[in-house]
Design a protein around this motif. Structure first.
Motif, short mmCIF file in Angstrom:
data_model
loop_
_atom_site.label_atom_id
_atom_site.label_comp_id
_atom_site.label_asym_id
_atom_site.label_seq_id
_atom_site.Cartn_x
_atom_site.Cartn_y
_atom_site.Cartn_z
N ASP A 10 0.76 -1.51 -0.21
CA ASP A 10 -0.07 0.33 0.19
C ASP A 10 0.87 1.41 -0.14
N LEU A 11 1.60 1.02 0.79
CA LEU A 11 2.50 2.42 0.90
C LEU A 11 3.36 2.79 -0.57
N LEU A 12 4.23 1.46 -1.35
CA LEU A 12 4.73 1.77 -2.97
C LEU A 12 3.50 2.18 -3.71
N ALA A 13 2.50 1.29 -3.02
CA ALA A 13 1.66 2.38 -4.36
C ALA A 13 0.34 3.24 -4.73
N ARG A 14 1.31 4.44 -2.76
CA ARG A 14 0.55 5.64 -3.19
C ARG A 14 1.87 6.23 -3.19
N ALA A 15 3.29 5.70 -2.85
CA ALA A 15 4.32 6.77 -3.63
C ALA A 15 4.58 6.49 -5.45
N ALA A 16 3.87 5.41 -5.61
CA ALA A 16 4.33 5.33 -7.30
C ALA A 16 3.17 6.33 -7.75
N ASN A 17 2.05 6.72 -7.48
CA ASN A 17 1.35 8.35 -8.07
C ASN A 17 1.55 9.59 -7.53
N ILE A 18 2.63 9.39 -6.98
CA ILE A 18 3.18 10.75 -7.19
C ILE A 18 3.19 11.89 -7.76
N ARG A 19 2.85 12.61 -7.91
CA ARG A 19 3.16 13.12 -9.24
C ARG A 19 3.51 14.88 -8.56
N LEU A 20 3.79 15.35 -7.37
CA LEU A 20 4.12 16.38 -6.86
C LEU A 20 4.62 15.94 -4.99
N ALA A 21 5.83 16.26 -4.76
CA ALA A 21 6.63 16.17 -3.86
C ALA A 21 6.62 17.39 -3.41
#
Length: 180
Positions: A10-21
């Motif tokens: 679930d953490l990897l899925a959240r991180a894979a979706n990031i377009r803005l940090a």
């Protein structure tokens, strides 16, 4: 990158979706200490590993933003050096600032990460798809984060977040190849 081994799906899925940090500054990009010269000029220390991580996010098309409650000339200089165009200082409401950035970039909140260390960061963290607390974050911040870094603010914690996002997006091999 031992800190990226065996991360929850679930953490990897959240991180894979990031377009803005988006990142806080004092205590996150720095160690949180405020240094003033005799003449009253402020000095900050930034970790070079964090800077390279931010540059690598941008190289892979991920927007980077700095959102700080304080106003500091060294922050503006560091952001300019790293080609970070989304720099917002003097922000009393980091959540509203983040919302405005998201709207301007046409990015959904679940496609944003916010990295912080203290209570003023909680509102922005609360609307993000990936909320990250650095290792030495206040306990209330740490308990509301999706992930916590192993390193402290100003000591490479931001690089850990950058590496997480790139790893989750399948960019680890490309990054390793880039540096051969």
């Amino acid at each position: 990158m031992a800190y990226l081994a065996d991360l929850p799906a679930d953490l990897l899925a959240r991180a894979a979706n990031i377009r803005l940090a988006a990142f806080d500054v004092d205590g996150t990009l720095t160690d949180g200490q405020l240094w003033y010269s005799e003449s009253g000029h402020e000095t900050k220390v930034f970790h070079v590993h964090d800077g390279l991580g931010l540059k690598r996010l941008q190289a892979h098309g991920i927007h980077v933003a700095i959102i700080s409650a304080r106003i500091s000339h060294p922050v503006a200089l560091r952001a300019e050096e790293l080609d970070i165009t989304h720099v917002y200082q003097g922000q009393g409401d980091k959540r509203e600032c983040l919302r405005q950035i998201l709207e301007a970039l046409n990015i959904q909140p679940e496609e944003a990460a916010f990295v912080g260390d203290d209570l003023p960061d909680l509102p922005a963290m609360s609307i993000c798809g990936l909320a990250v607390a650095i290792a030495n974050a206040h306990p209330w911040v740490a308990e509301r984060a999706h992930w916590r870094t192993q390193l402290s603010g100003g000591k490479g914690a931001v690089r850990e977040v950058c590496d997480l996002i790139l790893h989750a997006r399948g960019k680890t091999a490309a990054e390793q190849e880039h540096w051969r």
